[in-house]
Design a protein around this motif. Sequence first.
Motif, PDB file in Angstrom:
ATOM      1  N   GLU A 139       0.851  -1.198   0.000  1.00 20.92           N
ATOM      2  CA  GLU A 139       0.000   0.000   0.000  1.00 20.92           C
ATOM      3  C   GLU A 139       0.876   1.232   0.000  1.00 20.92           C
ATOM      4  O   GLU A 139       1.915   1.262   0.661  1.00 20.92           O
ATOM      5  N   ASN A 140       0.387   2.269  -0.709  1.00 26.71           N
ATOM      6  CA  ASN A 140       1.019   3.578  -0.729  1.00 26.71           C
ATOM      7  C   ASN A 140       0.039   4.481  -1.468  1.00 26.71           C
ATOM      8  O   ASN A 140      -0.437   4.094  -2.540  1.00 26.71           O
ATOM      9  N   GLY A 141      -0.306   5.616  -0.887  1.00 30.86           N
ATOM     10  CA  GLY A 141      -1.309   6.431  -1.581  1.00 30.86           C
ATOM     11  C   GLY A 141      -1.632   7.735  -0.885  1.00 30.86           C
ATOM     12  O   GLY A 141      -1.093   8.060   0.177  1.00 30.86           O
TER      13      GLY A 141
ATOM     14  N   TYR B 133       2.440  12.615  -5.596  1.00 33.00           N
ATOM     15  CA  TYR B 133       2.758  11.646  -4.543  1.00 33.00           C
ATOM     16  C   TYR B 133       3.246  10.334  -5.169  1.00 33.00           C
ATOM     17  O   TYR B 133       4.320   9.836  -4.822  1.00 33.00           O
ATOM     18  N   TYR B 134       2.476   9.808  -6.110  1.00 30.01           N
ATOM     19  CA  TYR B 134       2.876   8.531  -6.726  1.00 30.01           C
ATOM     20  C   TYR B 134       4.207   8.646  -7.462  1.00 30.01           C
ATOM     21  O   TYR B 134       5.081   7.792  -7.329  1.00 30.01           O
ATOM     22  N   MET B 135       4.346   9.699  -8.244  1.00 30.78           N
ATOM     23  CA  MET B 135       5.565   9.859  -9.026  1.00 30.78           C
ATOM     24  C   MET B 135       6.799   9.887  -8.123  1.00 30.78           C
ATOM     25  O   MET B 135       7.783   9.188  -8.365  1.00 30.78           O
TER      26      MET B 135
ATOM     27  N   GLN C  42      -7.260  11.559 -13.239  1.00 31.83           N
ATOM     28  CA  GLN C  42      -6.033  11.730 -14.013  1.00 31.83           C
ATOM     29  C   GLN C  42      -4.905  10.808 -13.509  1.00 31.83           C
ATOM     30  O   GLN C  42      -4.091  10.335 -14.299  1.00 31.83           O
ATOM     31  N   SER C  43      -4.892  10.547 -12.225  1.00 35.15           N
ATOM     32  CA  SER C  43      -3.851   9.673 -11.678  1.00 35.15           C
ATOM     33  C   SER C  43      -3.930   8.259 -12.251  1.00 35.15           C
ATOM     34  O   SER C  43      -2.916   7.565 -12.345  1.00 35.15           O
TER      35      SER C  43
ATOM     36  N   GLU D   4      11.432   6.945  -5.630  1.00 34.09           N
ATOM     37  CA  GLU D   4      12.258   6.567  -4.471  1.00 34.09           C
ATOM     38  C   GLU D   4      12.406   5.044  -4.383  1.00 34.09           C
ATOM     39  O   GLU D   4      13.425   4.536  -3.915  1.00 34.09           O
ATOM     40  N   VAL D   5      11.385   4.322  -4.827  1.00 34.08           N
ATOM     41  CA  VAL D   5      11.485   2.861  -4.859  1.00 34.08           C
ATOM     42  C   VAL D   5      12.569   2.447  -5.857  1.00 34.08           C
ATOM     43  O   VAL D   5      13.388   1.563  -5.591  1.00 34.08           O
TER      44      VAL D   5
END
Length: 525
Positions: free
Chosen positions: A404-406, A425-427, A484-485, A432-433
């Motif tokens: 999870e990440n969001g 946020y996602y970008m 859009q995300s 970083e991953v």
Amino acid sequence: MLFFFTFLIALTMVHCAHYDYGEYDRTRDDFRPGTFPDGFIWSTATASYQIEGAWNVDGKGESIWDRFSHTPGKVDRGDTGDVACDSHNKYREDVQLMKAMGLKYYRFSLSWPRIFPDGTVAGGVNQAGVDYYNNVIDELLANGITPMVTLYHWDLPQALQDRYGGWVNEEIVEHYDNYATFAFQTFGDRVKYWLTFNEPMVLCSLGYTSGEHAPGIHDPTSVSGLSCGHTLLKAHARAWHTYNTTFRQLQGGKVGIALSLLWAEPRDPDLPADVSATDRAMQMINGWFAQPIFGDGDYPNVIKETVQKLKSQLTEVPEFTDEDKSLIHGSADFLGVNHYSSRITSDKPIDIQTQSVFESFQMTTAPEWPRGQSDWLFAVPWGLRRLLKYIKEHYGDPDVYITENGWSDGDVQPPVMEDTGRICYYMTYIDEVLKAIEEDQVKVRAYTAWSFMDNFEWTRGYTERFGLHYVNFTDSNRPRTPKQSASFYKDVIANNGFPKGAEVTRIVQDMWEQCRGSDTVKEEL
Ligand SMILES: *[C@@H]1O[C@H](CO)[C@@H](O)[C@H](O)[C@H]1NC(C)=O
Ligand SMILES: *[C@@H]1O[C@H](CO)[C@@H](O)[C@H](O)[C@H]1NC(C)=O
């Protein structure tokens, strides 16, 4: 979703003015183009109570979240998961939307009381519930999407709560293992990725300490919370061994656990008191579950010290025997990481006689960290990279699946469809991953965006929206519309990251500068 102990939430609101976050790592926030390793898993996630609805349909038993949300005053605006996203009826449409995004994986959870209405095998299986999950799994596979299944995402059968008092009682371990066995047996021919539990730290602290979540037990002594955690660790290990012994050879799948992990950064890295406070915070919040399974098989010292202090109040002291330790240690094929945010941590002197070690640190945020709709959610992308490196170094370099990440927006009119905050946020987090994989050699195998669509956000009801798809909860058809995300994430998946030297790099680089340079994220709030 990730939450913290209540006292941490309260402290979160204090901004720390002295923290110079760029001082010792000037390239930290630079964009790094590149693609992910072949076979990298791109996924999105949901959970049964948050999306299914159909709470009392087709023989499903009541869950603790049904009971809790039906209790006045527990959830904002009196929202419930009675209908939620209506995925019980609309799962085919959901799968088509996933396919349209190019998703090849989907993480969702089984509702235990939909399968065993009173939680027990003796009470009988609900065939309609089994059929529902068979249909979901088959629909996914027919569309080229691999299911990743969480066995327990917080919706305990109410009957087990009534009979045993829930997770504080170890008798429940047997029932959980029976349920897990049934799931492996029934769905394991097609499901190869399993998660035993979602965020034990959150469920034990909010469900059994602060009482903000179902089953709503308020016990500030931490006794119930610690007992809950103890039972969960045993239940997790039981289910993993069941799979390892009985199913692995035949089915060849993997079983992990999804832990909510926080990155804590010392306020002053040169101040030993802050560094050691940060270490205590990391041990308490992350190590509570990570260390027994992925570390040395036992609780971190901060937990052990707390248990010692509480001993006089405990009927069952949560301490592991050597046998427990050997069952729990190593009982995971991968570490599922639910990560959302970071905190700046400093020392807080306590009176050893009267105060808990839990109170011996203080957490804040930096004023420049953009905040989501959720009061605990601050965007700190570099925190994820540091957390991943920490996991590699402290928890035996496991295979890591980010489960999870969001990012949340508010429930506003008109709805946020050009969700720049979420894209930023996602970008930044995804990049970083990539840095963690390429520069720190962390074995990250998967990234999962929370969430596929807006859904029931626990005590916040429908006031916080985490979805890549907008869901109109005032329309009885619960229509979904890609934000859009969704198209941003679709491109990331199609490109397997941000390919170097390609047009996409230029576009992402531009977006990166916008995300960093403007106040877009803040304006959106
Ligand atoms: C898992 O199962 C295999 C095969 O039965 C066995 O050799 C191994 O010892 C088991 N692992 C653990 C940790 O029990
Ligand atoms: C949501 O649905 C209601 C009822 O159909 C409708 O009136 C409203 O305009 C919809 N909202 C959005 C943002 O589409």
